[in-house]
Design an enzyme around this catalytic site. Structure first.
Site, PDB file in Angstrom:
ATOM      1  N   ARG A  53     -10.287 -14.046   6.398  1.00 15.25           N
ATOM      2  CA  ARG A  53      -8.997 -14.583   5.927  1.00 15.25           C
ATOM      3  C   ARG A  53      -9.188 -15.914   5.208  1.00 15.25           C
ATOM      4  O   ARG A  53      -8.408 -16.286   4.346  1.00 15.25           O
ATOM      5  CB  ARG A  53      -8.042 -14.810   7.097  1.00 15.25           C
ATOM      6  N   ASP A  76       0.871  -1.183   0.000  1.00 13.29           N
ATOM      7  CA  ASP A  76       0.000   0.000   0.000  1.00 13.29           C
ATOM      8  C   ASP A  76       0.909   1.235   0.000  1.00 13.29           C
ATOM      9  O   ASP A  76       1.294   1.732  -1.059  1.00 13.29           O
ATOM     10  CB  ASP A  76      -0.944  -0.083   1.201  1.00 13.29           C
TER      11      ASP A  76
HETATM   12  P1  XMP Z   1       1.791  -0.504   3.773  1.00 15.76           P
HETATM   13  O1  XMP Z   1       1.069   0.805   3.787  1.00 15.76           O
HETATM   14  O2  XMP Z   1       2.796  -0.607   4.882  1.00 15.76           O
HETATM   15  O3  XMP Z   1       0.638  -1.538   4.083  1.00 15.76           O
HETATM   16  O4  XMP Z   1       2.364  -0.829   2.406  1.00 15.76           O
HETATM   17  C1  XMP Z   1       0.816  -2.904   3.868  1.00 15.76           C
HETATM   18  C2  XMP Z   1       0.104  -3.689   4.935  1.00 15.76           C
HETATM   19  O5  XMP Z   1      -1.185  -3.156   5.156  1.00 15.76           O
HETATM   20  C3  XMP Z   1      -2.156  -4.166   5.132  1.00 15.76           C
HETATM   21  N1  XMP Z   1      -3.087  -3.876   4.013  1.00 15.76           N
HETATM   22  C4  XMP Z   1      -4.260  -4.497   3.796  1.00 15.76           C
HETATM   23  N2  XMP Z   1      -4.846  -5.507   4.451  1.00 15.76           N
HETATM   24  N3  XMP Z   1      -6.663  -5.431   2.917  1.00 15.76           N
HETATM   25  C5  XMP Z   1      -6.067  -5.972   4.006  1.00 15.76           C
HETATM   26  O6  XMP Z   1      -6.610  -6.900   4.594  1.00 15.76           O
HETATM   27  C6  XMP Z   1      -6.133  -4.408   2.214  1.00 15.76           C
HETATM   28  O7  XMP Z   1      -6.713  -3.944   1.229  1.00 15.76           O
HETATM   29  C7  XMP Z   1      -4.863  -3.920   2.685  1.00 15.76           C
HETATM   30  N4  XMP Z   1      -4.051  -2.926   2.244  1.00 15.76           N
HETATM   31  C8  XMP Z   1      -2.974  -2.927   3.079  1.00 15.76           C
HETATM   32  C9  XMP Z   1      -1.462  -5.463   4.931  1.00 15.76           C
HETATM   33  O8  XMP Z   1      -1.392  -6.099   6.178  1.00 15.76           O
HETATM   34  C10 XMP Z   1      -0.075  -5.110   4.487  1.00 15.76           C
HETATM   35  O9  XMP Z   1       0.882  -5.939   5.102  1.00 15.76           O
END
Ligand code: XMP
Length: 193
Positions: free
Chosen positions: A176, A113
């Site tokens: 999950r 993300d």
């Molecule tokens: P960053 O911002 O650090 O985020 O790149 C990555 C982590 O955020 C969680 N993540 C999600 N989890 N659905 C989820 O269940 C999503 O759409 C989502 N987007 C980000 C995920 O744990 C990842 O490790």
């Protein structure tokens, strides 16, 4: 949206708007990803450091496709507090550096993300003395607002900036166990940001 596979979990039927990526597409893409990863490590040895909990199903399906001498280590990362849909500053409450000095490491996570989680783990791996640290995610979210974001070395699917669940990913600790990557009715059309 991929409507080719039916949601098989009655318990969640009404919560889900639709399937974004079916289990069949995931399986086919994992075959390709595994081939690329295997070719990247001609020495035949690899250590995977994976972020739990979201990556656990992706991880278990991926590693069984890798014909390498493979070591596995996990870290537990927390970036989405209960029922949040926008990532916060990630932290690693449980870190196991394992036996990393001199090893070629692949950091595996479910989804990219902001990129902070992958960068955090990659930094830990390199400071533990790894010879190399590449990154692999099942999905990468499109974030035009973050032009300087790090890219992963291996990406399964590029998706729009939307909140997804299933195949290991949760919302409020649920979903999950869905076999497909799905969109939640409650969050459809937004990412909660
Ligand atoms: P960053 O911002 O650090 O985020 O790149 C990555 C982590 O955020 C969680 N993540 C999600 N989890 N659905 C989820 O269940 C999503 O759409 C989502 N987007 C980000 C995920 O744990 C990842 O490790």
């Amino acid at each position: 949206m991929d409507e080719s596979s039916l949601i098989s979990h009655e318990a969640y039927g009404r919560d889900i708007v639709g399937v974004l990526i079916s289990r069949h597409r995931i399986a086919a893409r994992l075959d390709e990803l595994a081939k690329c990863i295997t070719e990247t490590y001609p020495e035949g040895e690899l250590t995977i450091v994976a972020a739990l909990t979201g990556a656990m199903i992706f991880l278990s399906d991926l590693i069984r496709r890798l014909p390498l001498r493979l070591r596995l280590d996990v870290v537990r990362v927390s970036s989405y507090p209960h029922r949040a849909t926008a990532s916060r500053e990630p932290s690693v409450p449980i870190a196991s550096a394992g036996d990393l000095p001199g090893r070629h490491v692949l950091v595996v996570d479910d989804i990219l993300d902001t990129g902070k989680t992958l960068e955090l783990i990659r930094g830990l791996v390199l400071s533990a003395g790894a010879a190399s640290a590449r990154t692999c995610v099942l999905m990468s979210k499109r974030r035009d607002d973050l032009p300087a974001r790090v890219a992963a070395d291996f990406v399964g699917f590029d998706i729009e900036d939307q909140f997804v669940v299933g195949y290991g990913l949760d919302y409020g600790d649920l979903y999950r166990n869905l076999p497909d990557i799905c969109l939640l009715r409650e969050l459809a059309g937004g990412n909660g940001r």
